[in-house]
Design an enzyme around this catalytic site. Structure first.
Site, PDB file in Angstrom:
ATOM      1  N   HIS A 123      20.564 127.248  35.448  1.00  0.00           N
ATOM      2  CA  HIS A 123      21.513 126.764  34.445  1.00  0.00           C
ATOM      3  C   HIS A 123      22.275 127.952  33.869  1.00  0.00           C
ATOM      4  CE1 HIS A 123      19.703 122.735  34.466  1.00  0.00           C
ATOM      5  NE2 HIS A 123      18.526 123.324  34.422  1.00  0.00           N
ATOM      6  N   ASP A 126      28.392 127.608  28.779  1.00  0.00           N
ATOM      7  CA  ASP A 126      29.804 127.847  28.483  1.00  0.00           C
ATOM      8  C   ASP A 126      30.025 127.403  27.046  1.00  0.00           C
ATOM      9  OD1 ASP A 126      32.537 127.604  28.060  1.00  0.00           O
ATOM     10  OD2 ASP A 126      32.918 126.328  29.790  1.00  0.00           O
ATOM     11  N   HIS A 128      32.646 127.019  24.078  1.00  0.00           N
ATOM     12  CA  HIS A 128      34.089 126.989  23.858  1.00  0.00           C
ATOM     13  C   HIS A 128      34.531 127.945  22.745  1.00  0.00           C
ATOM     14  CE1 HIS A 128      34.671 122.746  25.842  1.00  0.00           C
ATOM     15  NE2 HIS A 128      34.075 123.625  26.636  1.00  0.00           N
ATOM     16  N   HIS A 163      28.349 123.760  26.686  1.00  0.00           N
ATOM     17  CA  HIS A 163      27.758 122.935  27.741  1.00  0.00           C
ATOM     18  C   HIS A 163      27.354 123.810  28.911  1.00  0.00           C
ATOM     19  CE1 HIS A 163      31.414 123.195  30.278  1.00  0.00           C
ATOM     20  NE2 HIS A 163      32.083 123.091  29.125  1.00  0.00           N
ATOM     21  N   CYS A 164      26.568 123.255  29.805  1.00  0.00           N
ATOM     22  CA  CYS A 164      26.225 123.955  31.034  1.00  0.00           C
ATOM     23  C   CYS A 164      27.417 123.893  31.982  1.00  0.00           C
ATOM     24  CB  CYS A 164      25.000 123.321  31.681  1.00  0.00           C
ATOM     25  SG  CYS A 164      24.370 124.246  33.108  1.00  0.00           S
ATOM     26  N   HIS A 172      25.382 118.409  35.414  1.00  0.00           N
ATOM     27  CA  HIS A 172      24.629 119.092  34.359  1.00  0.00           C
ATOM     28  C   HIS A 172      25.016 118.557  32.982  1.00  0.00           C
ATOM     29  CE1 HIS A 172      22.578 122.533  36.506  1.00  0.00           C
ATOM     30  NE2 HIS A 172      23.303 121.983  37.477  1.00  0.00           N
ATOM     31  N   MET A 177      23.415 118.246  28.918  1.00  0.00           N
ATOM     32  CA  MET A 177      23.515 119.670  28.606  1.00  0.00           C
ATOM     33  C   MET A 177      24.799 119.988  27.836  1.00  0.00           C
ATOM     34  SD  MET A 177      21.748 121.668  31.780  1.00  0.00           S
ATOM     35  CE  MET A 177      21.290 123.011  30.686  1.00  0.00           C
ATOM     36  N   HIS A 269      34.544 106.019  14.486  1.00  0.00           N
ATOM     37  CA  HIS A 269      34.867 105.180  13.324  1.00  0.00           C
ATOM     38  C   HIS A 269      33.591 104.886  12.547  1.00  0.00           C
ATOM     39  CE1 HIS A 269      36.836 101.891  11.082  1.00  0.00           C
ATOM     40  NE2 HIS A 269      35.802 101.125  11.387  1.00  0.00           N
ATOM     41  N   GLU A 288      44.271 113.301   6.431  1.00  0.00           N
ATOM     42  CA  GLU A 288      43.614 112.609   5.323  1.00  0.00           C
ATOM     43  C   GLU A 288      43.757 111.100   5.459  1.00  0.00           C
ATOM     44  OE1 GLU A 288      45.311 114.201   1.745  1.00  0.00           O
ATOM     45  OE2 GLU A 288      44.241 116.116   1.919  1.00  0.00           O
ATOM     46  N   THR A 292      40.107 105.932  12.125  1.00  0.00           N
ATOM     47  CA  THR A 292      39.448 106.212  13.400  1.00  0.00           C
ATOM     48  C   THR A 292      40.060 107.481  13.973  1.00  0.00           C
ATOM     49  OG1 THR A 292      39.140 103.848  13.830  1.00  0.00           O
ATOM     50  CG2 THR A 292      38.970 105.322  15.721  1.00  0.00           C
ATOM     51  N   HIS A 318      34.840 103.084  18.649  1.00  0.00           N
ATOM     52  CA  HIS A 318      35.569 101.826  18.485  1.00  0.00           C
ATOM     53  C   HIS A 318      36.185 101.312  19.784  1.00  0.00           C
ATOM     54  CE1 HIS A 318      37.319  98.570  16.227  1.00  0.00           C
ATOM     55  NE2 HIS A 318      36.910  99.092  15.078  1.00  0.00           N
TER      56      HIS A 318
END
Length: 487
Positions: A123, A126, A128, A163-164, A172, A177, A269, A288, A292, A318
Site C-alpha cells: 500500500h 496520497d 491531497h 487515500h491509497c 484500494h 482506504m 444534506h 451561507e 444541500t 440526497h
C-alpha cells in the site's frame, strides 16, 4: 572580597542574559508569521493525535507550527457492512474512513506509514494536502511487514482527502482506504461546541445488497459504477441508534465531511437544518444558508450550523435512494428544551429510517423472485427473516413492530396478522392498498409489493409471527409458492 564581587558580577551577567533571552523570545513569538507558508519556522516537535471516526483531535488553537510526527498503520481486516454481511476492508488505522489528521499551516509533517505484517498487499498514501509527486504516494510504497517514511511542509489551509494510490487504485479506495487531513490557519478555526468526522464511500460486492456472508469486492460493478452500498463511515448504520452523533440545543456543530468515492458524488444534506456556513470543497470560499452541498469523489466540505430545537436530525446523501436503500443515512441526536416558536414539536418518530436494499413496487399481479440462501431450520428462518425485515420492513413497521400511528399498522400482537396467515402471505407478495382495521384502529395506506423470493417471504413472516407476542406460526416456502400459483 574580590572573589565575592566576581561571583556577584557573574550572577548579574547570567540574570541579564536570561532577561534578554526571554525578551527576545517574547518579541519573536509576537512577530507575524511570514506570508509564504514555506518560510514559517517550526518550534519544537509533536506527535500527532490521530482519532477514529466520528471523533476528531483537539483544535490547534494558537500553537506555533511544529514538526508533527504522524504514525499510521495499514490494516486489512474483516468487519461488518450490515447485518449478516462481512467484508474485508483495507484501512488506514483500522477504521473506515482512516484516522483523522489535524495540522496547521506551516507544520512540517514527518509521516511514518506502516504495513502490518499480517496484511497481504502493498500500500501507499496520497495526501491531497501534500505539494509533491503523487501527494506522497511515490515516496510511501510499503510492503507487508515494512515501514516507510517521508516528510512534507503543510502549505495550504483546508480540508483534504487522503487515500491509497497503489494499483489498481480504484480497488484500494473502494475497499475503504481513504480519510481526511485538516490544515487549520494560524490561530486555528473559530471555536464551536461540537466537531465530528463523517465520510461517504461507495462499495461494490459480488452479492447484492444484504446478501449474507463474507462478500468479496466486485471489480466489474465498480467499473460500471453500480454500487451495492453507499454509506457513511464504512458501513450501514455506522452513525445511527446508539452510535449517532450528539449535540445540545443552542450548540454550534461543525462537521468535517469527506467523500472517498471511489465513484459517486455526494449531495450532503441534514434533514431539518440549514447549514449556516459551508467551506465549499473544503477551501477558503464560504457559502451561507445552504440546504444541500455537493461533495465530489475525492473532495470534502466543512459545514457548520446551530441546533435550535431538540430531536433526531437525519444526515443523508440526497441522491435519496442511496440514503434509504443503500445506507447513506446517519443521525444527529439533539437534546434540550423545545422552542415552539421555531418548531411546534409535533412528531412522527421513525419515519426517517434506513429501508434497506429490498426492491419494492406498487401492487400488481406480477410476481418476481431472486435467489437466496435456504434456511435449514425454523431457527435459521427466524435469523434470516430478521435480516430481511431490517432491510425491507423496518422503516414502516419499526424495529419492535409497533408501526407508526395513523400511518402504518402494528405487527406486534396484531389481530389482523394472526387471524389469517394466507392473507399475510398474499399481502407481502402482491401488496395492499385501502382501509383495514388492526387492533381496533383504522388505517388507510399502501403496502407496496415486496420483490422477495419464496424463501425470503417465508423467513420474514416466520420471524414476524415469532416476535412481539404473535402466534408463533411457521411459514414454509411451499406455502408461499402455493400462494403465488393461486394468484
Amino acid at each position: 572580597m574580590e572573589t565575592k564581587n566576581n561571583i556577584k558580577s557573574l550572577i548579574l551577567t547570567l540574570m541579564l542574559g536570561v532577561i534578554v533571552t526571554g525578551c527576545s523570545r517574547s518579541v519573536a513569538d509576537d512577530r507575524p508569521e511570514p506570508a509564504d507558508p514555506s518560510q514559517i519556522e517550526v518550534v519544537g516537535e509533536l506527535e500527532a493525535d490521530l482519532t477514529s471516526p466520528p471523533m476528531v483531535p483537539p483544535p490547534v488553537v494558537k500553537r506555533p507550527a511544529k514538526k508533527l510526527i504522524v504514525n499510521m498503520e495499514v490494516l486489512e481486516k474483516e468487519m461488518e457492512m450490515t447485518d449478516g454481511v462481512k467484508y474485508i476492508y483495507w484501512t488506514f488505522g483500522g477504521s473506515v474512513p482512516g484516522s483523522f489528521i489535524r495540522t496547521r499551516v506551516g507544520d512540517e509533517v514527518e509521516f511514518h506509514l506502516k504495513n502490518h505484517p499480517d496484511n497481504k498487499l502493498p500500500h501507499n498514501i496520497d495526501l491531497h494536502a501534500v505539494t509533491g509527486p503523487g501527494g506522497g504516494a511515490t515516496s510511501s510504497f510499503v510492503a507487508p511487514g515494512h515501514e516507510t517514511q517521508f516528510s512534507f511542509k503543510v502549505l495550504n489551509e483546508g480540508l483534504y482527502v487522503y487515500h491509497c494510490a497503489t494499483a489498481p487504485v480504484g480497488m484500494h479506495i473502494a475497499n475503504g482506504m481513504y480519510g481526511l487531513i485538516l490544515v487549520e490557519p494560524a490561530g486555528g478555526l473559530p471555536p464551536v461546541d461540537k466537531e465530528y468526522y463523517i465520510m461517504q464511500g461507495d462499495f461494490y460486492t459480488k452479492g447484492e445488497y444484504g446478501k449474507r456472508g463474507l462478500q468479496p469486492f466486485d471489480m466489474n460493478k465498480a467499473i460500471d459504477e453500480k454500487a451495492d452500498y453507499v454509506v457513511f463511515n464504512g458501513s450501514v448504520g455506522a452513525l445511527t441508534g446508539d452510535k449517532a452523533i450528539t449535540a445540545n440545543v443552542g450548540e454550534t456543530v461543525r462537521l468535517f465531511v469527506g467523500n472517498g468515492g471511489p465513484n459517486l458524488v455526494s449531495s450532503f444534506h441534514v434533514i431539518g437544518e440549514i447549514f449556516d456556513k459551508v467551506h465549499i470543497e473544503g477551501g477558503d470560499l464560504i457559502n451561507e444558508n445552504v440546504q444541500t452541498t455537493l461533495i465530489p469523489a475525492g473532495g470534502a466540505a466543512i459545514v457548520e450550523f446551530k441546533v435550535d430545537v431538540p430531536g433526531t436530525f437525519i444526515l443523508v446523501d440526497h441522491s435519496i435512494f442511496r440514503a434509504f436503500n443503500k445506507g447513506a443515512l446517519a443521525m444527529l441526536n439533539v437534546k434540550g428544551e423545545e422552542n415552539k416558536v421555531i418548531y411546534s414539536g409535533t412528531e412522527q418518530t421513525g419515519i426517517y429510517e434506513h429501508e434497506g436494499g429490498g426492491a419494492q413496487e406498487m401492487p400488481t399481479s406480477e410476481a418476481s423472485e431472486k435467489p437466496e440462501e435456504l434456511a435449514s431450520s425454523v431457527k435459521e428462518q427466524i435469523e434470516f427473516g430478521k435480516q430481511v425485515y431490517s432491510r425491507t420492513c423496518l422503516a414502516c413497521h419499526q424495529a419492535n413492530g409497533e408501526g407508526i400511528a395513523e400511518a402504518f399498522p402494528p405487527l406486534a400482537k396484531s389481530d389482523y396478522l394472526n387471524a389469517d396467515v394466507n392473507r399475510a402471505i398474499d399481502i407481502v407478495l402482491h401488496g395492499k392498498s385501502g382501509k383495514l382495521v388492526v387492533n381496533g384502529k383504522e388505517y388507510n395506506s399502501v403496502m407496496t409489493k415486496q420483490v422477495l423470493s419464496d424463501d425470503e417471504v417465508a423467513n420474514v413472516l416466520t420471524y414476524v409471527y415469532n416476535s412481539w407476542g404473535n402466534s408463533g406460526k411457521v411459514v414454509s416456502p411451499e406455502m408461499v409458492r402455493s400462494a403465488r400459483h393461486v394468484n
